[in-house]
Motif scaffolding. Structure first.
Motif, PDB file in Angstrom:
ATOM      1  N   THR A 144       0.837  -1.204   0.000  1.00  9.08           N
ATOM      2  CA  THR A 144       0.000   0.000   0.000  1.00  9.08           C
ATOM      3  C   THR A 144       0.873   1.255   0.000  1.00  9.08           C
ATOM      4  OG1 THR A 144      -1.848  -1.104   1.121  1.00  9.08           O
ATOM      5  CG2 THR A 144      -1.732   1.292   1.311  1.00  9.08           C
ATOM      6  N   GLU A 145       1.868   1.276   0.859  1.00  7.39           N
ATOM      7  CA  GLU A 145       2.757   2.437   0.936  1.00  7.39           C
ATOM      8  C   GLU A 145       3.511   2.651  -0.368  1.00  7.39           C
ATOM      9  OE1 GLU A 145       5.158   1.520   4.304  1.00  7.39           O
ATOM     10  OE2 GLU A 145       3.601   2.060   5.770  1.00  7.39           O
ATOM     11  N   ALA A 146       3.942   1.559  -0.991  1.00  4.09           N
ATOM     12  CA  ALA A 146       4.698   1.657  -2.235  1.00  4.09           C
ATOM     13  C   ALA A 146       3.838   2.188  -3.380  1.00  4.09           C
ATOM     14  CB  ALA A 146       5.282   0.294  -2.606  1.00  4.09           C
ATOM     15  N   CYS A 147       2.545   1.850  -3.365  1.00  3.07           N
ATOM     16  CA  CYS A 147       1.642   2.287  -4.432  1.00  3.07           C
ATOM     17  C   CYS A 147       1.136   3.712  -4.206  1.00  3.07           C
ATOM     18  CB  CYS A 147       0.468   1.325  -4.555  1.00  3.07           C
ATOM     19  SG  CYS A 147       0.946  -0.317  -5.132  1.00  3.07           S
ATOM     20  N   GLY A 148       1.176   4.186  -2.951  1.00  3.27           N
ATOM     21  CA  GLY A 148       0.837   5.567  -2.654  1.00  3.27           C
ATOM     22  C   GLY A 148      -0.611   5.930  -2.859  1.00  3.27           C
ATOM     23  N   GLY A 149      -1.525   5.063  -2.407  1.00  2.00           N
ATOM     24  CA  GLY A 149      -2.938   5.379  -2.585  1.00  2.00           C
ATOM     25  C   GLY A 149      -3.820   4.483  -1.747  1.00  2.00           C
ATOM     26  N   ALA A 150      -4.748   3.805  -2.418  1.00  2.00           N
ATOM     27  CA  ALA A 150      -5.750   2.996  -1.734  1.00  2.00           C
ATOM     28  C   ALA A 150      -5.116   1.917  -0.865  1.00  2.00           C
ATOM     29  CB  ALA A 150      -6.677   2.351  -2.759  1.00  2.00           C
ATOM     30  N   LYS A 151      -5.801   1.608   0.216  1.00  4.58           N
ATOM     31  CA  LYS A 151      -5.357   0.524   1.100  1.00  4.58           C
ATOM     32  C   LYS A 151      -5.665  -0.813   0.424  1.00  4.58           C
ATOM     33  CE  LYS A 151      -6.265   3.241   5.284  1.00  4.58           C
ATOM     34  NZ  LYS A 151      -6.764   4.441   4.544  1.00  4.58           N
ATOM     35  N   ILE A 152      -4.661  -1.685   0.356  1.00  5.06           N
ATOM     36  CA  ILE A 152      -4.783  -2.957  -0.347  1.00  5.06           C
ATOM     37  C   ILE A 152      -4.827  -4.100   0.666  1.00  5.06           C
ATOM     38  CG2 ILE A 152      -3.690  -4.538  -1.986  1.00  5.06           C
ATOM     39  CD1 ILE A 152      -2.426  -2.052  -3.319  1.00  5.06           C
ATOM     40  N   TYR A 153      -5.894  -4.875   0.583  1.00  9.13           N
ATOM     41  CA  TYR A 153      -6.089  -6.035   1.446  1.00  9.13           C
ATOM     42  C   TYR A 153      -6.145  -7.294   0.591  1.00  9.13           C
ATOM     43  CZ  TYR A 153      -7.521  -2.685   5.085  1.00  9.13           C
ATOM     44  OH  TYR A 153      -7.573  -1.662   5.984  1.00  9.13           O
ATOM     45  N   LEU A 154      -5.748  -8.416   1.184  1.00  9.17           N
ATOM     46  CA  LEU A 154      -5.721  -9.688   0.467  1.00  9.17           C
ATOM     47  C   LEU A 154      -6.559 -10.726   1.197  1.00  9.17           C
ATOM     48  CD1 LEU A 154      -1.843  -9.902  -0.113  1.00  9.17           C
ATOM     49  CD2 LEU A 154      -3.540  -8.865  -1.635  1.00  9.17           C
TER      50      LEU A 154
ATOM     51  N   ARG B 264      -4.878   6.624  -8.146  1.00  5.58           N
ATOM     52  CA  ARG B 264      -6.091   7.297  -8.636  1.00  5.58           C
ATOM     53  C   ARG B 264      -7.234   7.167  -7.636  1.00  5.58           C
ATOM     54  NH1 ARG B 264     -10.759   5.862 -10.863  1.00  5.58           N
ATOM     55  NH2 ARG B 264     -10.201   3.643 -10.966  1.00  5.58           N
ATOM     56  N   LEU B 265      -7.357   6.011  -7.010  1.00  3.68           N
ATOM     57  CA  LEU B 265      -8.452   5.784  -6.068  1.00  3.68           C
ATOM     58  C   LEU B 265      -8.285   6.603  -4.796  1.00  3.68           C
ATOM     59  CD1 LEU B 265      -8.864   1.909  -6.443  1.00  3.68           C
ATOM     60  CD2 LEU B 265     -10.203   3.711  -7.546  1.00  3.68           C
ATOM     61  N   GLY B 266      -7.047   6.839  -4.388  1.00  5.05           N
ATOM     62  CA  GLY B 266      -6.782   7.690  -3.245  1.00  5.05           C
ATOM     63  C   GLY B 266      -6.709   6.942  -1.931  1.00  5.05           C
ATOM     64  N   PRO B 267      -6.111   7.557  -0.907  1.00  4.26           N
ATOM     65  CA  PRO B 267      -5.844   6.868   0.364  1.00  4.26           C
ATOM     66  C   PRO B 267      -7.080   6.543   1.188  1.00  4.26           C
ATOM     67  CG  PRO B 267      -5.243   9.198   0.505  1.00  4.26           C
ATOM     68  CD  PRO B 267      -5.562   8.922  -0.934  1.00  4.26           C
ATOM     69  N   ASP B 268      -8.205   7.148   0.875  1.00  3.66           N
ATOM     70  CA  ASP B 268      -9.422   6.839   1.625  1.00  3.66           C
ATOM     71  C   ASP B 268     -10.120   5.580   1.118  1.00  3.66           C
ATOM     72  OD1 ASP B 268      -9.098   9.088   3.221  1.00  3.66           O
ATOM     73  OD2 ASP B 268     -10.275  10.359   1.879  1.00  3.66           O
ATOM     74  N   ALA B 269      -9.707   5.103  -0.047  1.00  2.00           N
ATOM     75  CA  ALA B 269     -10.344   3.922  -0.641  1.00  2.00           C
ATOM     76  C   ALA B 269      -9.688   2.637  -0.141  1.00  2.00           C
ATOM     77  CB  ALA B 269     -10.266   3.985  -2.159  1.00  2.00           C
ATOM     78  N   SER B 270     -10.466   1.568  -0.140  1.00  2.00           N
ATOM     79  CA  SER B 270      -9.944   0.247   0.237  1.00  2.00           C
ATOM     80  C   SER B 270     -10.251  -0.751  -0.876  1.00  2.00           C
ATOM     81  CB  SER B 270     -10.548  -0.223   1.564  1.00  2.00           C
ATOM     82  OG  SER B 270     -11.960  -0.270   1.485  1.00  2.00           O
ATOM     83  N   VAL B 271      -9.280  -1.612  -1.141  1.00  2.00           N
ATOM     84  CA  VAL B 271      -9.392  -2.614  -2.194  1.00  2.00           C
ATOM     85  C   VAL B 271      -9.139  -3.984  -1.577  1.00  2.00           C
ATOM     86  CG1 VAL B 271      -8.470  -3.450  -4.392  1.00  2.00           C
ATOM     87  CG2 VAL B 271      -8.573  -0.983  -3.938  1.00  2.00           C
ATOM     88  N   LEU B 272     -10.086  -4.885  -1.741  1.00  2.00           N
ATOM     89  CA  LEU B 272      -9.925  -6.260  -1.270  1.00  2.00           C
ATOM     90  C   LEU B 272      -9.708  -7.163  -2.480  1.00  2.00           C
ATOM     91  CD1 LEU B 272      -9.987  -8.513   0.854  1.00  2.00           C
ATOM     92  CD2 LEU B 272     -12.489  -8.547   0.625  1.00  2.00           C
ATOM     93  N   ILE B 273      -8.534  -7.786  -2.536  1.00  2.00           N
ATOM     94  CA  ILE B 273      -8.167  -8.664  -3.648  1.00  2.00           C
ATOM     95  C   ILE B 273      -8.290 -10.114  -3.207  1.00  2.00           C
ATOM     96  CG2 ILE B 273      -6.306  -9.347  -5.220  1.00  2.00           C
ATOM     97  CD1 ILE B 273      -5.059  -6.566  -4.687  1.00  2.00           C
ATOM     98  N   ASN B 274      -8.866 -10.932  -4.053  1.00  2.00           N
ATOM     99  CA  ASN B 274      -8.848 -12.367  -3.795  1.00  2.00           C
ATOM    100  C   ASN B 274      -7.501 -12.913  -4.259  1.00  2.00           C
ATOM    101  OD1 ASN B 274      -9.533 -14.921  -3.068  1.00  2.00           O
ATOM    102  ND2 ASN B 274     -11.079 -15.235  -4.641  1.00  2.00           N
ATOM    103  N   LEU B 275      -6.612 -13.173  -3.309  1.00  2.00           N
ATOM    104  CA  LEU B 275      -5.333 -13.790  -3.660  1.00  2.00           C
ATOM    105  C   LEU B 275      -5.603 -15.285  -3.808  1.00  2.00           C
ATOM    106  CD1 LEU B 275      -2.471 -12.598  -4.069  1.00  2.00           C
ATOM    107  CD2 LEU B 275      -1.861 -13.782  -1.964  1.00  2.00           C
ATOM    108  N   SER B 276      -6.023 -15.654  -5.005  1.00  2.00           N
ATOM    109  CA  SER B 276      -6.649 -16.960  -5.225  1.00  2.00           C
ATOM    110  C   SER B 276      -5.689 -18.133  -5.147  1.00  2.00           C
ATOM    111  CB  SER B 276      -7.350 -16.975  -6.588  1.00  2.00           C
ATOM    112  OG  SER B 276      -6.448 -16.622  -7.619  1.00  2.00           O
ATOM    113  N   GLY B 277      -4.386 -17.890  -5.261  1.00  2.00           N
ATOM    114  CA  GLY B 277      -3.456 -19.004  -5.192  1.00  2.00           C
ATOM    115  C   GLY B 277      -2.039 -18.537  -4.923  1.00  2.00           C
ATOM    116  N   ARG B 278      -1.209 -19.464  -4.467  1.00  2.00           N
ATOM    117  CA  ARG B 278       0.191 -19.129  -4.221  1.00  2.00           C
ATOM    118  C   ARG B 278       1.058 -19.530  -5.415  1.00  2.00           C
ATOM    119  NH1 ARG B 278      -0.333 -23.053   0.356  1.00  2.00           N
ATOM    120  NH2 ARG B 278       0.392 -25.094  -0.346  1.00  2.00           N
ATOM    121  N   GLY B 279       2.251 -18.948  -5.464  1.00  2.00           N
ATOM    122  CA  GLY B 279       3.067 -19.050  -6.668  1.00  2.00           C
ATOM    123  C   GLY B 279       4.132 -20.117  -6.668  1.00  2.00           C
TER     124      GLY B 279
END
Length: 408
Positions: A81-91, A380-395
């Protein structure tokens, strides 16, 4: 099918239930010969009856908890999240499931169903190998023979999963015909299934195929969305602004989307592979660049030529290189409830490496497409936004391939 006016009066979650003929709006159905339709109808009847029994529900829920390790946690990716400089990223950490991906959710459901129906062998196709490993695992658990069909290109590319399937006791069929990838694996497995459909069970690996498979697989994967819908507010105090998942056939996306379908403020985002570019055979962005067509027994968006035949497709992620998509997604696109975007191989690999090196989480290349979209859009989404990603599998399955690709 219901009329368009009647359909629009329903909630989005109600629209994601098929009608009596297996249609989601104009998509889905059973485009199969009459004798096979009768078999599909038998499977649908058995599923609808067996899933309501206490014995089946209890066994499946106990396996989810004590065997798979559910519920999978939600993790705040602070450094990403810090590296992208915007929305909070959750997995949503489906990569932590036993066998390493969301596929085990429906594999257990289908294997148990096959056992309850008295089937003698389970057949499955696989692209990246995660569905194959999950089905081999589930069949070992319930004591049924398992045969996995996999394109020869994917066999070479996803060797760790091939080894796991063999260790688990599955018979692996390397498919040398056509493009030697996922579509051809589906064709090969279906050909074998037709030799004895009364005794064999075809465990489809996504929300595709003739009814009832899109419904069944979505039902099994909906546990992801149910968990996330409870976990995210408990963890953050509110719902996410965006829920995001990669889309090939579309099972992991439907699993997550299902939990937020009626939350109008939550935007649903599916991410497809634009691969190496937009030339023929260079991508697999079905919803972005395809049009309605019919293949593998169902009607949906499809990448097709002038004759309506499936076009060759490509993705760096073997689990996404399929020329069609689940009928739910086609209907969600038409309704405007979900939006679909495409990211290319370069962005996928960048997301793969950044998540690995910033969070210590090595994602599947499939899941990395969804991470890539979030990374691109975060500012673009900004720091107040939150994004929940389905981390569907490991690599694990992709690590050697990526290392060779990037010269690591």
């Amino acid at each position: 099918m219901n009329s368009a006016n009647n359909q629009t009066k329903k909630t989005p979650s109600e629209l994601m239930l098929p009608d009596a003929n297996g249609f989601f709006g104009p998509y889905g159905g059973q485009a199969v010969p009459p004798h096979l339709k009768a078999i599909m109808d038998d499977i649908a009847k058995a599923y609808l009856e067996i899933r309501e029994t206490q014995a089946y529900q209890q066994e499946l829920m106990e396996l989810y908890q004590h065997y798979v390790g559910r519920p999978s946690p939600i993790y705040f990716a602070r450094r990403l999240t810090e590296a992208c400089g915007g929305a909070k990223i959750y997995l949503k950490r489906e990569d932590l499931n036993h066998t390493g991906a969301h596929k085990i959710n429906h594999a257990l459901g289908e294997a148990l169903l096959a056992k309850h129906m008295g089937k003698t062998k389970v057949l499955a196709e696989t692209g990246a190998g995660q569905h194959g490993v999950a089905m081999a695992t589930a069949c070992a658990l319930v004591g049924l023979p398992c045969e996995i069909h996999m394109g020869a290109i994917d066999v070479a590319k996803e060797h760790p999963n091939v080894t796991k399937m063999k260790i688990l006791g599955a018979r692996l069929i390397s498919v040398e015909t056509g493009t030697r990838t996922l579509k051809d694996a589906v064709d090969s497995a279906f050909e074998e299934y037709m030799k004895d459909p009364d005794n064999f069970f075809y465990a489809i690996g996504s929300v595709v195929g003739p009814h009832p498979f899109p419904m069944m697989v979505r039902d099994f994967q909906s546990i992801i969305g149910r968990e996330a819908r409870q976990q995210f507010p408990a963890q953050t105090g509110k719902l996410p602004d965006y829920v995001v998942a990669c889309v090939g056939g579309g099972s992991n996306a439907m699993g997550l989307f299902s939990g937020f379908m009626d939350d109008e403020a939550v935007k649903l985002v599916g991410v497809e592979p634009s691969g190496r570019g937009l030339g023929k055979g260079e991508h697999a962005a079905t919803l972005t660049y395809g049009k309605p067509g019919t293949m593998h027994g169902f009607h949906s968006y499809m990448l097709q030529d002038e004759q309506g035949e499936p076009e060759p497709v490509y993705s760096i992620a073997s689990g996404l290189d399929y020329p069609s998509v689940g009928p739910h997604h086609s209907y969600l696109k038409d309704l405007g409830r979900a939006e679909y975007h495409a990211v290319d191989d370069t962005a996928c690999l960048d997301a793969f490496m950044k998540l690995s090196r910033l969070e210590g989480i090595i994602p599947a290349l499939e899941s990395a497409h969804a991470v890539a979209w979030a990374m691109q859009e975060a500012r673009r989404l900004g720091p107040d936004a939150s994004v929940l990603i389905n981390l569907s599998g490991r690599g694990d399955k992709d690590a050697d391939f990526v290392a060779e690709k990037l010269g690591l």
